[in-house]
Write a protein that holds these residues in place. Structure first.
Motif, mmCIF file in Angstrom:
data_model
loop_
_atom_site.group_PDB
_atom_site.id
_atom_site.type_symbol
_atom_site.label_atom_id
_atom_site.label_comp_id
_atom_site.label_asym_id
_atom_site.label_seq_id
_atom_site.Cartn_x
_atom_site.Cartn_y
_atom_site.Cartn_z
ATOM 1 N N UNK A 175 -21.155 42.787 -6.841
ATOM 2 C CA UNK A 175 -21.353 43.917 -7.868
ATOM 3 C C UNK A 175 -20.213 44.410 -8.165
ATOM 4 N N UNK A 176 -19.106 44.771 -7.236
ATOM 5 C CA UNK A 176 -17.888 44.998 -7.682
ATOM 6 C C UNK A 176 -16.922 44.233 -8.788
ATOM 7 N N UNK A 177 -17.098 43.144 -8.905
ATOM 8 C CA UNK A 177 -16.364 42.399 -9.459
ATOM 9 C C UNK A 177 -17.177 42.014 -10.991
ATOM 10 N N UNK A 178 -18.617 42.545 -10.987
ATOM 11 C CA UNK A 178 -19.293 42.102 -12.260
ATOM 12 C C UNK A 178 -18.637 43.028 -13.417
ATOM 13 N N UNK A 179 -18.952 42.571 -14.433
ATOM 14 C CA UNK A 179 -18.399 43.199 -15.643
ATOM 15 C C UNK A 179 -19.387 44.420 -15.909
ATOM 16 N N UNK B 187 -27.000 43.738 -10.284
ATOM 17 C CA UNK B 187 -27.581 44.722 -9.000
ATOM 18 C C UNK B 187 -29.188 44.454 -8.964
ATOM 19 N N UNK B 188 -29.857 43.991 -9.950
ATOM 20 C CA UNK B 188 -31.427 43.565 -9.895
ATOM 21 C C UNK B 188 -31.395 42.414 -8.838
ATOM 22 N N UNK B 189 -30.597 41.517 -9.025
ATOM 23 C CA UNK B 189 -30.798 40.251 -8.064
ATOM 24 C C UNK B 189 -30.616 40.630 -6.699
ATOM 25 N N UNK B 190 -29.490 41.485 -6.500
ATOM 26 C CA UNK B 190 -29.118 41.984 -5.121
ATOM 27 C C UNK B 190 -30.408 42.721 -4.498
ATOM 28 N N UNK B 191 -30.948 43.706 -5.367
ATOM 29 C CA UNK B 191 -32.147 44.473 -4.888
ATOM 30 C C UNK B 191 -33.194 43.536 -4.285
ATOM 31 N N UNK C 140 -26.343 32.799 -6.334
ATOM 32 C CA UNK C 140 -25.084 31.950 -6.173
ATOM 33 C C UNK C 140 -24.123 31.512 -7.189
ATOM 34 N N UNK C 141 -24.901 30.895 -8.275
ATOM 35 C CA UNK C 141 -24.102 30.525 -9.366
ATOM 36 C C UNK C 141 -23.204 31.622 -10.051
ATOM 37 N N UNK C 142 -24.129 32.846 -10.365
ATOM 38 C CA UNK C 142 -23.646 33.994 -10.914
ATOM 39 C C UNK C 142 -22.344 34.451 -9.997
ATOM 40 N N UNK C 143 -22.770 34.506 -8.684
ATOM 41 C CA UNK C 143 -21.714 34.994 -7.853
ATOM 42 C C UNK C 143 -20.273 34.070 -8.021
ATOM 43 N N UNK C 144 -20.466 32.722 -7.902
ATOM 44 C CA UNK C 144 -19.448 32.042 -8.330
ATOM 45 C C UNK C 144 -18.595 32.285 -9.673
ATOM 46 N N UNK C 145 -19.515 32.491 -10.754
ATOM 47 C CA UNK C 145 -18.964 32.770 -11.939
ATOM 48 C C UNK C 145 -18.048 34.174 -11.781
#
Length: 178
Positions: A77-81, A90-94, A149-154
């Motif tokens: 979340x902190x590194x997301x644009x 945030x929606x995925x994390x929720x 996880x692909x989004x987190x990797x990116x």
């Protein structure tokens, strides 16, 4: 026939027939005892499997959820644009956190029966709830593997220090727990 005081005649061979019937019953019941070794093995396997499931949850799944919620999710979340990417993350994390709570709730319902099995008890276990837990976890893991996880990797891969910070945080958490 023999003489008795009863009104009904008694056959001389009736007592012998009773002995014979007993033998048939004894043989049938003893034959079923041949299954004891495999049933003992199955009971031992059930105890071992129950112990493994307890270890899986207490030492694996619950710890994994904590690692994700305290380290991975906040880092992503902190590194997301800012904007769409952050909103999507945030929606995925929720969703993932809600699924963690659902998994933990299902486990808490099953845990007493699983613990009894691990100690040699034979409680009734809610097969529907067990299947629901397994299917729920499969779906959760699939979503996380295919989407989060692909989004987190990116996202974390854009800045090597973000990935390094996550690695360090996880190492520190696990070292403190040991």
């Amino acid at each position: 026939m023999t003489y008795t005081d009863s009104a009904e005649p008694v056959h001389v061979d009736a007592p012998l027939a009773e002995f014979s019937e007993c033998h048939h019953e004894f043989v049938a019941r003893l034959h079923s005892a041949l299954y004891l070794p495999e049933l003992v093995a199955a009971a031992a396997k059930a105890r071992a499997m129950a112990e493994d499931v307890i270890d899986l949850f207490t030492g694996g799944v619950l710890q994994h959820h904590q690692d994700e919620e305290r380290e991975l999710f906040p880092a992503v979340v902190a590194a997301a644009r800012p904007g769409d990417e952050e909103q999507e993350v945030r929606a995925m994390v929720r969703r993932l956190v809600d699924e963690h709570r659902d998994t933990e709730r299902r486990w808490k319902e099953l845990e007493p029966a699983v613990r009894l099995i691990a100690t040699g008890g034979t409680p009734a276990i809610d097969h529907v709830l067990l299947e629901d837990l397994v299917q729920h976890f499969f779906a959760h893991a699939h979503y996380e593997e295919e989407h989060f996880l692909p989004a987190a990797q990116r996202i974390l891969g854009r800045q090597s220090q973000d990935m390094a910070a996550l690695g360090k945080a996880l190492h520190t958490r696990h070292a403190a727990a040991s």
